[in-house]
Design an enzyme around this catalytic site. Structure first.
Site, short mmCIF file in Angstrom:
data_model
loop_
_atom_site.label_atom_id
_atom_site.label_comp_id
_atom_site.label_asym_id
_atom_site.label_seq_id
_atom_site.Cartn_x
_atom_site.Cartn_y
_atom_site.Cartn_z
N TRP A 180 0.77 -1.51 0.36
CA TRP A 180 0.31 -0.17 -0.18
C TRP A 180 1.03 0.79 0.09
O TRP A 180 0.57 2.41 -0.36
CB TRP A 180 -1.03 -0.80 0.59
CG TRP A 180 -2.03 -1.23 0.64
CD1 TRP A 180 -2.05 -1.38 1.63
CD2 TRP A 180 -2.58 -1.26 -0.39
NE1 TRP A 180 -3.58 -2.63 1.80
CE2 TRP A 180 -3.44 -2.76 0.34
CE3 TRP A 180 -3.36 -0.66 -1.02
CZ2 TRP A 180 -4.05 -2.55 -0.45
CZ3 TRP A 180 -4.37 -1.33 -1.90
CH2 TRP A 180 -5.06 -2.33 -1.62
N LYS B 95 -11.87 -1.73 6.67
CA LYS B 95 -11.23 -2.39 7.72
C LYS B 95 -12.00 -2.70 9.02
O LYS B 95 -11.87 -3.41 9.43
CB LYS B 95 -9.84 -1.93 7.46
CG LYS B 95 -8.91 -2.43 6.03
CD LYS B 95 -9.07 -3.45 5.61
CE LYS B 95 -8.70 -3.20 3.91
NZ LYS B 95 -7.43 -2.01 3.80
N ASP C 36 -1.68 6.87 6.32
CA ASP C 36 -2.80 6.00 6.09
C ASP C 36 -2.26 5.11 7.10
O ASP C 36 -1.78 3.66 7.29
CB ASP C 36 -1.78 5.09 4.64
CG ASP C 36 -2.81 3.72 4.72
OD1 ASP C 36 -4.21 3.51 4.88
OD2 ASP C 36 -2.59 2.79 3.42
C1 LIG Z 1 -7.09 -1.64 2.20
C2 LIG Z 1 -6.14 -0.76 2.26
C3 LIG Z 1 -5.82 0.27 1.08
C4 LIG Z 1 -7.26 0.60 0.32
O1 LIG Z 1 -8.02 0.87 0.10
P1 LIG Z 1 -9.21 0.64 -0.62
O2 LIG Z 1 -10.58 0.76 -0.31
O3 LIG Z 1 -9.45 -0.44 -1.52
O4 LIG Z 1 -9.31 1.77 -2.26
C5 LIG Z 1 -4.93 1.24 1.18
N1 LIG Z 1 -4.28 1.05 2.42
C6 LIG Z 1 -4.30 0.48 3.40
C7 LIG Z 1 -3.50 0.41 4.54
C8 LIG Z 1 -5.54 -0.86 3.09
O5 LIG Z 1 -5.30 -1.65 4.40
#
Ligand SMILES: *Cc1c(COP(=O)(O)O)cnc(C)c1O
Length: 360
Positions: free
Chosen positions: A101, A195, A171
């Protein structure tokens, strides 16, 4: 009705209470005669839903007044572009690459400016967090970027990098609301909600006000400017209204449970059950350096691909689903977010013990 123990990395398990409440309100939200899905986002009723959601999140995270809370769309991945488009005044940013990511975010930002990969753990398949106490932060960096919890690899920053005064962008998709945070240490905290908080499609951005400006990169679409959404309190256009409503319910659930201190304690307890077993097992082993282990995503392997596949299959038959590791790493991964009950982890470990006995 029968519910499984869902160890999916995302979209992931939500509190049963929240789902039941949403089900009860599906046809008639609090006497409105309609579902939240059918409601104008400009209505009084919806205005209260989104305002309460924001206030509850502010309360839970102790978000200072000089930060905006934005409910946006496009998932976490859209932020990979929005961040450089809005924050790259000097067109320079430093990225710490600790997984797929972070790497994607780094690659996306490279479209818009000069990106420096100032640290990485790719040399050991992202199984650790590099020492970030004294990195070569660029003099003219607009921000330093991290992915705080690496969903795929199961690592977590236990201490934030020393950014030497530069704005930190994080993030937190897979560790959102899993423990208390000091918001003031960040310029931007953002995460996709699927998540740990709600339905996919909503991304929450917590951003310090001075970072919200008209001065975006040339060509930045209106919809991708933080200012557009900040000025309109996340109602510039139709927001992902139903998703925000569910997020709001999860915030209330967290409040009722006792807040982020309690979440952290519960998450530590759950993770310990699983990690202690992995450390004592002769068959299974964790793949991450101990001090960098995530409380949310726990990857493990047997060392034998066929046995891994057998485990995943038999676990699913026993009601423990979505334990297959990410396609890029294989093995297994148990995601044990806020809403995973302790019982789910205890039963999983019982099942793993049984599997170990039968297969050694
Ligand atoms: C799942 C995830 C993403 C991507 O999320 P989307 O909503 O599918 O774009 C980005 N960063 C992390 C840390 C993630 O776990």
């Amino acid at each position: 009705m029968s519910r499984v123990f869902n160890f999916s990395a995302g979209p992931a398990v939500l509190p049963e209470e929240v789902l039941k409440e949403a089900a009860d309100e599906m046809l008639d939200y609090q006497g409105s005669g309609m579902s939240v899905m059918e409601m104008s986002h400009r209505s009084k009723t919806y205005d209260k839903i989104i305002k309460d959601a924001e206030q509850d999140l502010r309360d839970i995270m102790n978000i200072p007044d000089n930060y905006k809370v934005l409910f946006l769309q496009g998932g976490a991945s859209q932020q990979f572009a929005m961040i450089p488009m809005n924050l790259m005044k000097n067109k320079v940013a430093d990225y710490i690459v600790t997984g797929q990511w972070a790497k994607k975010a780094y690659q996306e930002a490279s479209i818009y400016g000069k990106t420096n990969k100032i640290a990485s753990s790719e040399d050991e398949t992202f199984s650790y967090i590099p020492d970030c106490s004294d990195l070569p932060i660029s003099e003219d960096a607009d921000y330093v970027y991290i992915c705080e919890n690496n969903t795929i690899y199961g690592t977590k920053f236990k201490t934030l990098p020393n950014t030497k005064g530069k704005t930190l962008v994080s993030d937190v998709s897979s560790c959102f609301l899993s423990e208390p945070v000091d918001v003031t240490k960040y310029g931007v905290i953002y995460g996709g909600v699927q998540k740990n908080i709600g339905p996919a499609g909503v991304v929450i951005v917590i951003i310090r006000e001075d970072l919200i400006t008209e001065d975006t990169l040339p060509g930045t679409p209106t919809m991708l400017k933080y200012k557009t959404h900040a000025d309109a309190n996340s109602l510039y256009n139709t927001p992902p209204a139903y998703g925000i409503y569910i997020c709001g319910k999860v915030f209330k659930w967290i409040k009722k449970m006792g807040g982020l201190e309690v979440m952290k304690q519960r998450n530590e307890e759950k993770a310990k059950i699983l990690y202690d077993f992995l450390d004592s097992s002769k068959l299974f082993k964790g793949t991450v350096r101990k001090e960098d282990r995530s409380l949310m995503n726990v990857p493990f392997v047997t060392g034998n691909d066929e046995l891994d596949a057998k485990f995943v299959k038999e676990a699913a038959e026993a009601g423990f689903v979505n334990l297959k590791g990410h396609r890029s790493v294989g093995g297994m991964r148990a995601s044990i977010y806020n809403a995973m009950p302790k019982e789910g982890v205890e039963k999983l470990v019982e099942f793993m013990k049984k599997f170990e006995k039968e297969n050694s």
